[in-house]
Design an enzyme around this catalytic site. Sequence first.
Site, short mmCIF file in Angstrom:
data_model
loop_
_atom_site.label_atom_id
_atom_site.label_comp_id
_atom_site.label_asym_id
_atom_site.label_seq_id
_atom_site.Cartn_x
_atom_site.Cartn_y
_atom_site.Cartn_z
N LEU A 57 -32.22 -76.56 5.45
CA LEU A 57 -33.64 -76.37 5.70
C LEU A 57 -34.01 -74.94 5.29
O LEU A 57 -33.30 -74.00 5.64
CB LEU A 57 -33.97 -76.60 7.18
CG LEU A 57 -33.61 -77.97 7.75
CD1 LEU A 57 -33.96 -78.03 9.23
CD2 LEU A 57 -34.32 -79.09 7.01
N ILE A 83 -29.13 -72.97 6.91
CA ILE A 83 -30.34 -72.21 6.61
C ILE A 83 -30.37 -71.80 5.14
O ILE A 83 -29.46 -71.12 4.66
CB ILE A 83 -30.44 -70.95 7.50
CG1 ILE A 83 -30.35 -71.33 8.99
CG2 ILE A 83 -31.74 -70.20 7.20
CD1 ILE A 83 -31.44 -72.26 9.46
N LYS A 84 -31.42 -72.22 4.44
CA LYS A 84 -31.59 -71.85 3.04
C LYS A 84 -32.36 -70.53 2.95
O LYS A 84 -33.49 -70.42 3.46
CB LYS A 84 -32.34 -72.93 2.27
CG LYS A 84 -31.53 -74.18 1.99
CD LYS A 84 -32.33 -75.21 1.21
CE LYS A 84 -32.45 -74.85 -0.25
NZ LYS A 84 -33.14 -75.92 -1.03
N LEU A 85 -31.76 -69.57 2.28
CA LEU A 85 -32.37 -68.26 2.10
C LEU A 85 -32.47 -67.94 0.62
O LEU A 85 -31.52 -68.20 -0.13
CB LEU A 85 -31.51 -67.17 2.77
CG LEU A 85 -31.21 -67.31 4.27
CD1 LEU A 85 -30.21 -66.23 4.69
CD2 LEU A 85 -32.50 -67.20 5.08
#
Length: 215
Positions: A57, A83-85
């Site tokens: 996400l 977590i997509k960064l």
Amino acid sequence: MKFFIDTANLEEIQEGLDLGLVDGVTTNPSLAAKEGKPFGETAGDICKMVGDLPVSLEVVGLKAEEMVREADQLMKYGDNVVIKLPLIDEGLKACRILSQKGIKVNQTLVFNPLQALLAAKAGATYVSPFVGRLDDIAVPGMECIEQIVTIYSNYGFETEILVASVRNPIHVLEAALYGADVATMPFKVIKGLAKHPLTDIGLEKFLADWKKLQG
């Protein structure tokens, strides 16, 4: 090699699971917007549907502090959230903070092997080079994958190479040949992996001959 499905559509995810070809899910704000539902509802449904499989996400903040706060909220959807960064300076800072807290990070929007090297050093769980978008600007995307595989092998990085922006089965084939850990792809590409005209022709002939045997 793992296959992730790049979608926020529950029907596509379920069909991929039924085929036994989905090892995880990647999403982004654009994919979530297509579903016409509140993001939280979509994210929660996906995380529940896939059990313990990873679901990436994406944050939308541009400062490390904002990204970390968003990550705390996104983790509420399930223990399987990744977590997509974005691969920017602030994204690397957030990656370091989150990885030290034991939160899995997918460093995304990667377009060269040096960016991938930085992601690994920051502690990313996954790095997502976008091969299709590189191809779009006449830069061979799979050369980037080959170089990242070499660099990670040289230094024993544990970050998994997640080939993204996959447009066709050739991308999947080349990713597998180069030794990438994961390929994430739209459902239509997953469906296309099993397709071959000779398979269809052969099956049609077998069935026709079987009917002849029945008299």
